[in-house]
Design a protein around this motif. Structure first.
Motif, PDB file in Angstrom:
ATOM      1  N   ALA A 247       0.808  -1.213   0.000  1.00 35.62           N
ATOM      2  CA  ALA A 247       0.000   0.000   0.000  1.00 35.62           C
ATOM      3  C   ALA A 247       0.842   1.265   0.000  1.00 35.62           C
ATOM      4  O   ALA A 247       0.330   2.346  -0.290  1.00 35.62           O
ATOM      5  N   GLY A 248       2.134   1.149   0.324  1.00 36.10           N
ATOM      6  CA  GLY A 248       3.018   2.313   0.326  1.00 36.10           C
ATOM      7  C   GLY A 248       3.715   2.582  -0.986  1.00 36.10           C
ATOM      8  O   GLY A 248       4.484   3.540  -1.093  1.00 36.10           O
ATOM      9  N   THR A 249       3.441   1.781  -2.010  1.00 30.42           N
ATOM     10  CA  THR A 249       4.174   1.871  -3.278  1.00 30.42           C
ATOM     11  C   THR A 249       4.148   3.270  -3.873  1.00 30.42           C
ATOM     12  O   THR A 249       5.181   3.810  -4.280  1.00 30.42           O
ATOM     13  N   GLY A 250       2.984   3.871  -3.959  1.00 25.14           N
ATOM     14  CA  GLY A 250       2.857   5.181  -4.580  1.00 25.14           C
ATOM     15  C   GLY A 250       2.566   6.296  -3.613  1.00 25.14           C
ATOM     16  O   GLY A 250       2.143   7.387  -4.024  1.00 25.14           O
ATOM     17  N   ALA A 251       2.794   6.055  -2.329  1.00 22.81           N
ATOM     18  CA  ALA A 251       2.454   7.038  -1.302  1.00 22.81           C
ATOM     19  C   ALA A 251       3.398   8.238  -1.356  1.00 22.81           C
ATOM     20  O   ALA A 251       4.573   8.114  -1.722  1.00 22.81           O
ATOM     21  N   GLN A 252       2.876   9.401  -0.961  1.00 22.34           N
ATOM     22  CA  GLN A 252       3.654  10.636  -0.947  1.00 22.34           C
ATOM     23  C   GLN A 252       3.303  11.454   0.296  1.00 22.34           C
ATOM     24  O   GLN A 252       2.149  11.473   0.723  1.00 22.34           O
ATOM     25  N   THR A 253       4.299  12.124   0.857  1.00 21.15           N
ATOM     26  CA  THR A 253       4.070  13.072   1.943  1.00 21.15           C
ATOM     27  C   THR A 253       4.150  14.481   1.366  1.00 21.15           C
ATOM     28  O   THR A 253       4.316  14.657   0.161  1.00 21.15           O
ATOM     29  N   ALA A 254       4.080  15.489   2.220  1.00 26.59           N
ATOM     30  CA  ALA A 254       4.157  16.864   1.724  1.00 26.59           C
ATOM     31  C   ALA A 254       5.456  17.135   0.985  1.00 26.59           C
ATOM     32  O   ALA A 254       5.477  17.895   0.007  1.00 26.59           O
ATOM     33  N   MET A 255       6.562  16.506   1.419  1.00 22.49           N
ATOM     34  CA  MET A 255       7.876  16.859   0.883  1.00 22.49           C
ATOM     35  C   MET A 255       8.617  15.707   0.218  1.00 22.49           C
ATOM     36  O   MET A 255       9.519  15.949  -0.586  1.00 22.49           O
ATOM     37  N   HIS A 256       8.287  14.465   0.554  1.00 23.66           N
ATOM     38  CA  HIS A 256       9.023  13.314   0.053  1.00 23.66           C
ATOM     39  C   HIS A 256       8.078  12.171  -0.279  1.00 23.66           C
ATOM     40  O   HIS A 256       6.902  12.202   0.088  1.00 23.66           O
ATOM     41  N   LYS A 257       8.632  11.149  -0.948  1.00 22.23           N
ATOM     42  CA  LYS A 257       7.868   9.930  -1.130  1.00 22.23           C
ATOM     43  C   LYS A 257       7.508   9.349   0.235  1.00 22.23           C
ATOM     44  O   LYS A 257       8.300   9.398   1.178  1.00 22.23           O
ATOM     45  N   GLY A 258       6.304   8.810   0.325  1.00 20.79           N
ATOM     46  CA  GLY A 258       5.900   8.088   1.526  1.00 20.79           C
ATOM     47  C   GLY A 258       6.271   6.617   1.385  1.00 20.79           C
ATOM     48  O   GLY A 258       7.152   6.254   0.611  1.00 20.79           O
ATOM     49  N   GLY A 259       5.583   5.780   2.131  1.00 25.86           N
ATOM     50  CA  GLY A 259       5.883   4.360   2.034  1.00 25.86           C
ATOM     51  C   GLY A 259       5.169   3.549   3.085  1.00 25.86           C
ATOM     52  O   GLY A 259       4.334   4.063   3.843  1.00 25.86           O
ATOM     53  N   LEU A 260       5.500   2.264   3.123  1.00 26.57           N
ATOM     54  CA  LEU A 260       4.937   1.328   4.087  1.00 26.57           C
ATOM     55  C   LEU A 260       5.914   1.163   5.237  1.00 26.57           C
ATOM     56  O   LEU A 260       7.098   0.886   5.016  1.00 26.57           O
ATOM     57  N   GLY A 261       5.434   1.340   6.468  1.00 28.76           N
ATOM     58  CA  GLY A 261       6.294   1.226   7.634  1.00 28.76           C
ATOM     59  C   GLY A 261       5.736   0.283   8.672  1.00 28.76           C
ATOM     60  O   GLY A 261       4.539   0.000   8.698  1.00 28.76           O
TER      61      GLY A 261
END
Length: 335
Positions: free
Chosen positions: A149-163
């Protein structure tokens, strides 16, 4: 409290997690399951959630347990991942017994990743297949960062991800968290070089960058995410879990407490444009001895695990062709 041997939510005995993703789509699905149904509740504090089958998790509803939980990209299309999981569980003979019928119970939550540079012109919804594949891959070990589910995730400033992260309490109770990080807000301080969650890091698990030494309020820089796509494509979705025997009402309190972990690791959090949701799970293996005190400690540990898992998801993200945002490692010159 110390992390479990894997520092993953699967340190909670009996749980397994699987990922499936599609590189061109820049999206994917993550499934948490167990060999037997498990108790579950949830709490939503974001203003724009996307969910399936969450009503049955309310403490006053009769469903005793669920067979799997799904976190998925794809916005509303991603809810179909739960259908793929449900069908696979049904094929395996799993599900809530209703006379001769069996109905697998598979609640789900989604994040918005439709504007992240991936190819989204499908003719057939890909998410049921991703759900099936994620369930088939479920195991104790699973990948973090740009997976599931974190493959295409993004935060305000950087790529997001699965943690993910875990903690073992002093009495032996295990608590863990799993999260797909795709918020409106930023996971890093205004300098872009430190995590808000830095005070909770254990053993360099997300880069050992340390806390930001700047004092007082710092004005955040303009959001790269808003400039690259839209202010509406967000959401942090998570699962916290324990082997303590909590009922649905107690799990609801655990989920509420765990939301503090989002607020400590992401600024701002729980916005009108985020669908921030936390599922809380119990395998029921360890009876409670002093419920009020133990529940307080479990909720606290869940929040700590979730903050750490959020930072780990961003730290473990990797760049890919067509990305709209850099990874944190790229900004730090490490990738």
């Amino acid at each position: 409290m110390k992390p479990g041997p894997l520092n993953l939510i699967t340190d909670v005995p009996g749980l397994s997690v699987g990922n499936a993703e599609h590189a061109a789509l820049k999206s994917g699905t993550t499934v948490l399951t167990a060999q037997a149904p498990f108790a579950c509740s949830y709490a939503v504090l974001g203003g724009a959630p996307g969910t399936r089958e969450t009503d049955l998790l309310e403490p006053d509803k009769t469903a005793p347990g669920v067979d799997a939980l799904v976190l998925s990209g794809g916005s509303a299309f991603g809810l179909a991942a739960a259908q793929g999981v449900m069908e696979a569980l049904h094929d395996a003979g799993r599900g809530f017994a209703v006379h001769s019928a069996r109905v697998p119970l598979v609640p789900a939550a989604i994040l918005f990743d439709l504007l992240n540079g991936g190819t989204k012109g499908w003719r057939e919804n890909p998410y049921p297949g991703l759900g099936r594949a994620a369930l088939a891959a479920a195991a104790g070990h699973f990948a973090l960062g740009s997976h599931g589910a974190g493959t295409g995730a993004q935060t305000a400033m950087h790529k997001g991800g699965l943690g993910s992260a875990s903690l073992r309490l002093d009495d032996g109770t295990m608590v863990g968290a799993l999260v797909a990080v795709n918020p409106l807000g930023s996971v890093t301080t205004p300098s872009g070089r430190h995590f808000w969650a830095a005070p909770f890091e254990i053993g360099g698990e997300f880069g050992d960058l340390g806390p930001d030494q700047a004092r007082g309020y710092q004005t955040p820089p303009p959001s790269r995410k808003s400039a690259a796509m839209a202010a509406l494509g967000n959401t942090t979705i998570a699962i916290v879990a324990t082997d303590a025997a909590l009922d649905k009402a107690q799990l609801r309190r655990m989920a509420v407490a765990a939301h503090d972990g989002i607020a400590r690791a992401i600024l701002p959090a729980h916005s009108p444009h985020d669908g921030d949701l936390v599922f809380a799970v119990s395998t029921g293996a360890r009876p409670l001895v002093a419920p009020p005190l133990e529940l307080t400690q479990i909720g606290h540990a869940a929040a700590l695990c979730l903050s750490r898992a959020i930072a780990r998801g961003v730290w473990e993200a990797r760049s890919a062709a067509g990305d709209l945002l850099p990874t944190l490692r790229q900004d730090l010159g490490l990738e």
